[in-house]
Design a protein around this motif. Structure first.
Motif, mmCIF file in Angstrom:
data_model
loop_
_atom_site.group_PDB
_atom_site.id
_atom_site.type_symbol
_atom_site.label_atom_id
_atom_site.label_comp_id
_atom_site.label_asym_id
_atom_site.label_seq_id
_atom_site.Cartn_x
_atom_site.Cartn_y
_atom_site.Cartn_z
ATOM 1 N N SER A 1 33.994 8.357 5.738
ATOM 2 C CA SER A 1 35.658 9.198 5.899
ATOM 3 C C SER A 1 35.535 10.557 6.386
ATOM 4 O O SER A 1 33.868 10.882 6.467
ATOM 5 C CB SER A 1 36.349 9.851 4.337
ATOM 6 O OG SER A 1 36.571 10.924 3.688
ATOM 7 N N MET B 1 35.941 13.531 6.131
ATOM 8 C CA MET B 1 35.571 14.406 5.111
ATOM 9 C C MET B 1 34.238 14.572 4.581
ATOM 10 O O MET B 1 33.339 15.855 4.400
ATOM 11 C CB MET B 1 36.194 14.574 3.590
ATOM 12 C CG MET B 1 38.151 14.426 3.555
ATOM 13 S SD MET B 1 38.796 13.642 2.442
ATOM 14 C CE MET B 1 38.154 14.767 0.946
ATOM 15 N N PHE B 2 33.163 13.479 4.189
ATOM 16 C CA PHE B 2 32.233 13.787 4.219
ATOM 17 C C PHE B 2 31.225 13.045 5.042
ATOM 18 O O PHE B 2 31.397 12.537 6.109
ATOM 19 C CB PHE B 2 31.916 12.902 2.847
ATOM 20 C CG PHE B 2 32.526 13.493 2.042
ATOM 21 C CD1 PHE B 2 32.764 14.518 1.288
ATOM 22 C CD2 PHE B 2 33.431 12.322 1.510
ATOM 23 C CE1 PHE B 2 33.521 14.523 0.445
ATOM 24 C CE2 PHE B 2 34.744 12.962 0.421
ATOM 25 C CZ PHE B 2 34.261 14.043 0.191
ATOM 26 N N GLY C 1 37.070 10.584 -5.058
ATOM 27 C CA GLY C 1 37.631 9.764 -4.028
ATOM 28 C C GLY C 1 38.345 8.766 -3.443
ATOM 29 O O GLY C 1 38.569 7.747 -3.021
ATOM 30 N N MET D 1 47.794 17.814 -0.091
ATOM 31 C CA MET D 1 46.438 16.910 -0.109
ATOM 32 C C MET D 1 46.780 15.893 1.131
ATOM 33 O O MET D 1 46.176 14.960 1.772
ATOM 34 C CB MET D 1 45.647 16.188 -0.213
ATOM 35 C CG MET D 1 46.534 15.266 -1.803
ATOM 36 S SD MET D 1 45.365 13.833 -2.911
ATOM 37 C CE MET D 1 44.972 13.293 -1.609
ATOM 38 N N ARG E 1 47.447 16.610 5.702
ATOM 39 C CA ARG E 1 47.629 15.120 7.292
ATOM 40 C C ARG E 1 48.558 14.915 7.478
ATOM 41 O O ARG E 1 48.312 14.212 9.072
ATOM 42 C CB ARG E 1 46.002 14.985 7.102
ATOM 43 C CG ARG E 1 45.703 14.289 6.121
ATOM 44 C CD ARG E 1 44.769 14.382 5.793
ATOM 45 N NE ARG E 1 44.185 12.946 4.946
ATOM 46 C CZ ARG E 1 44.627 12.910 3.706
ATOM 47 N NH1 ARG E 1 44.852 14.324 2.375
ATOM 48 N NH2 ARG E 1 44.463 11.658 3.011
ATOM 49 N N GLN F 1 38.983 25.137 0.652
ATOM 50 C CA GLN F 1 39.558 23.442 2.066
ATOM 51 C C GLN F 1 38.508 23.415 1.941
ATOM 52 O O GLN F 1 37.298 24.032 2.166
ATOM 53 C CB GLN F 1 39.788 24.194 3.135
ATOM 54 C CG GLN F 1 40.174 25.019 3.665
ATOM 55 C CD GLN F 1 40.552 25.609 4.913
ATOM 56 O OE1 GLN F 1 41.608 25.716 4.957
ATOM 57 N NE2 GLN F 1 40.010 25.097 6.304
ATOM 58 N N ILE F 2 38.280 22.112 2.347
ATOM 59 C CA ILE F 2 36.485 20.799 2.645
ATOM 60 C C ILE F 2 36.739 21.681 4.828
ATOM 61 O O ILE F 2 37.155 20.983 4.535
ATOM 62 C CB ILE F 2 36.864 19.774 2.254
ATOM 63 C CG1 ILE F 2 37.194 19.333 0.742
ATOM 64 C CG2 ILE F 2 36.134 18.943 3.289
ATOM 65 C CD1 ILE F 2 37.134 18.099 0.590
ATOM 66 N N GLU F 3 35.481 21.936 4.631
ATOM 67 C CA GLU F 3 35.073 22.752 5.424
ATOM 68 C C GLU F 3 35.092 21.040 7.065
ATOM 69 O O GLU F 3 35.730 21.501 8.154
ATOM 70 C CB GLU F 3 33.377 23.137 6.999
ATOM 71 C CG GLU F 3 33.509 24.210 5.279
ATOM 72 C CD GLU F 3 31.868 24.284 5.610
ATOM 73 O OE1 GLU F 3 31.154 24.242 5.909
ATOM 74 O OE2 GLU F 3 32.080 26.075 5.366
ATOM 75 N N ARG F 4 35.163 20.627 6.766
ATOM 76 C CA ARG F 4 35.674 19.434 7.411
ATOM 77 C C ARG F 4 37.097 19.439 7.388
ATOM 78 O O ARG F 4 37.325 18.244 8.333
ATOM 79 C CB ARG F 4 34.574 17.918 7.259
ATOM 80 C CG ARG F 4 33.296 18.406 7.715
ATOM 81 C CD ARG F 4 32.004 17.211 6.786
ATOM 82 N NE ARG F 4 32.478 16.257 8.156
ATOM 83 C CZ ARG F 4 31.850 15.545 8.321
ATOM 84 N NH1 ARG F 4 30.940 16.516 9.159
ATOM 85 N NH2 ARG F 4 31.695 14.264 9.518
ATOM 86 N N MET F 5 37.849 18.895 6.924
ATOM 87 C CA MET F 5 39.074 19.213 6.699
ATOM 88 C C MET F 5 40.187 20.472 6.856
ATOM 89 O O MET F 5 41.099 21.089 5.932
ATOM 90 C CB MET F 5 39.504 18.317 5.752
ATOM 91 C CG MET F 5 38.628 16.458 5.700
ATOM 92 S SD MET F 5 39.740 15.485 6.447
ATOM 93 C CE MET F 5 41.172 15.093 5.787
#
Length: 557
Positions: free
Chosen positions: A87, A89-90, A125, A335, A338, A433-437
């Motif tokens: 993923s 995201m992580f 998840g 969510m 994207r 927000q999640i930094e990678r998204m």
């Protein structure tokens, strides 16, 4: 070579000295003694094996009992994760992905008090990714009112392949969760917690999971309150609607050709290497389904998670009714943003492709008629574009999150549960927000609470989320934690004597509900117009999920 060995020895000694310098506690569990260490005023016991994941041809079966040991188990390993797909995201590069991954983390306050309330958190998840330590409950535990537990469970096909065969009966990941609750019941008193005062909670698929646990007979008596956040038991992505077809479709993606022989299919999944099994990245489909998630089982093993559909179980009232703190973010559908640029043109051309999977129609014409009605409800006569992105967000918010919660609320109240506390979290934090998204620029005028925002407000997150340190947000976090702690310890988010606004249980008309926004306000029916719209759709077109069929001999389906 000697120099390398010397360096390794120095590093090992330094790590040992660092552990020795930290305050520790040793707890005697049923498996043996475990030693945890104090961090941020909380004793952490990390990576305790609560059960064992079976391997080889048994990899899809229920978990086995955990190991035992005589010497103190150094509970410091927070890097174990279950096999899962990649993923963006992580970043899991520093983690150990292993098949035997069933470990628990216990967070114990620095107090001599016992019989504390217990919080068990099921990570989210989409049932495909994640691990126990995605979330840290330190802020709640430091109040010295609770003991908290997080844990891993099997994911994706590893946890949710559901063939209805002896080798793959289904719901291995849910049975892992039940095994964890049994472990908590047997051991938590040694950590200062009460086995008779357990709240289970989760967000997103973790929310769906605890909502499904409430309907299963397996964990009866192992929990006493439930907090599902943005994921309901009757949701389109919470249950496989045709688990055999899901298994076939995924096997075809992995270049398997004998998909119509269920026993060949079973052997394929039992023997395929994990790197190949997890090689196809999951994505939420246009019909809001996911793939390998919990299923309705056939009764072919000693214990079955459940053998009927969530809707039927709720309608029959044949489940354990406990206090429930039930709600979602007002823009959970963010969510899905994207996919907006990829899907908007096709949504304009053929909206029927984007209807939820759990709707069924008599003909293509009927499906197109209903699709047009739904499209007009959210977008009017306007084409779907960046100017109408709010309709896109609302559509997926409702189909994936809010309506399943509201539908389940209605069914639970009708079944006699008079202790459901309904809410909508609407506090807008532009930084969440999640930094990678990152979010696209055209959303700059959209103000609402994103998927996962309520959870981030209550807990300390162990994934990189852009920080909001504004005074208003910090005050909101303080109130959210107070509400959650109240519920965990008393069964009511606002007990008598609280300075917070009174919060009575929800009634038959999905009213009242609490708006958790800039201010905390008690309001009437929640999303009444949108809920009634979907009530009508689901009353006429709902399709029940099915269990795997019964097989008499090892032959083709």
């Amino acid at each position: 070579m000697k120099r390398v060995a010397l360096i390794c020895l120095v590093v090992a000694c330094a790590a040992s000295a660092q552990s020795e310098a930290r305050e520790s506690r040793t707890v005697q569990t049923a498996q043996g003694p475990v030693r945890g260490y104090k961090t941020d005023e909380v004793f952490e016991f990390l990576g305790i094996p609560y059960a064992k994941a079976p391997t080889g041809k048994d990899r899809f079966k229920a978990p086995l009992p955990g190991p035992v040991w005589m010497q103190p188990y150094e509970a410091v390993n927070n890097k174990i994760v279950c096999p899962q797909i990649f993923s963006p995201m992580f970043d899991l590069s520093s983690y150990n992905m292993q098949e035997d991954c069933l470990v628990a983390n216990v967070y114990m306050p620095d107090t001599e008090e016992t019989n504390l309330s217990v919080l068990v958190y099921v990570h989210g998840g989409a049932y495909q990714i994640g691990w126990g330590e995605m979330l840290l409950p330190h802020s709640l535990v430091k109040t010295k009112k609770i003991v908290a537990v997080t844990f891993n469970y099997r994911l994706g096909a590893h946890g949710f392949l559901c063939l209805g065969t002896e080798g793959a009966p289904g719901n291995a990941g849910m049975k892992d969760q039940v095994a964890l609750l049994r472990w908590v019941n047997k051991n938590i008193a040694k950590f200062g917690g009460s086995p008779n005062d357990v709240t289970i909670t989760g967000s997103s698929s973790g929310s769906s999971a605890v909502d499904l646990l409430m309907l299963s007979k397996m964990p009866n008596g192992l929990y006493h309150r439930v907090i599902p956040v943005s994921g309901a038991n009757v949701g389109v992505w919470s249950i496989q609607h045709d688990p055999i077809q899901v298994a076939k479709d995924y096997a075809v993606k992995l270049n398997f050709t004998e998909k119509d022989d269920v026993f060949a299919l079973e052997f394929f999944y039992q023997t395929i290497p994990f790197p190949i099994l997890l090689s196809d990245n999951f994505a939420t489909k246009k019909d809001s389904s996911i793939g390998f998630v919990p299923c309705v089982e056939r009764n072919i093993t000693d214990e079955t998670f459940f053998e009927d559909t969530p809707v039927n179980i709720l309608k029959q009232g044949n489940y354990r009714k406990v206090p429930v703190l039930y709600g979602f973010a007002n823009m959970d559908g963010l969510m899905m943003i994207r996919y907006f640029s990829l899907w908007k043109d096709e949504m304009n051309d053929n909206f029927a492709k984007f209807l939820p999977l759990d709707l069924v129609f008599k003909s293509d014409e009927e499906q197109k008629e209903v699709a047009q009605i739904i499209k007009e409800f959210y977008f009017g006569d306007n084409p779907i574009s960046e100017d109408s992105v709010q309709g896109f967000i609302d559509y997926y918010t409702d189909t994936m999150f809010t309506y399943p919660h509201l539908r389940s609320t209605q069914l639970q109240v009708a079944a006699g549960n008079d202790a459901i506390y309904l809410y909508e979290y609407s506090f807008f934090s532009p930084h969440f927000q999640i930094e990678r998204m990152p979010m696209p620029e055209f959303l700059s005028k959209i103000h609402g609470a994103n998927h996962g925002a309520p959870t981030a407000a209550v807990y300390d997150m162990n994934v990189k989320i852009t920080d909001d340190s504004s005074e208003n947000y910090l005050k909101m976090r303080e109130k959210m934690r107070e509400l959650w702690l109240n519920f965990i310890t008393t069964g009511k988010p606002v007990p008598e004597g609280s300075k917070l606004p009174a919060w009575p249980p929800v009634g038959a008309n999905r009213s009242p509900h609490m708006d958790l926004g800039e201010e905390i306000k008690l309001k009437g029916p929640l999303l009444e117009k949108r809920a009634r719209f979907w009530d009508d759709i689901y009353e006429r077109y709902y399709r029940m999920p099915v269990p795997p069929p019964k097989y008499s001999v090892k032959s083709e389906l």
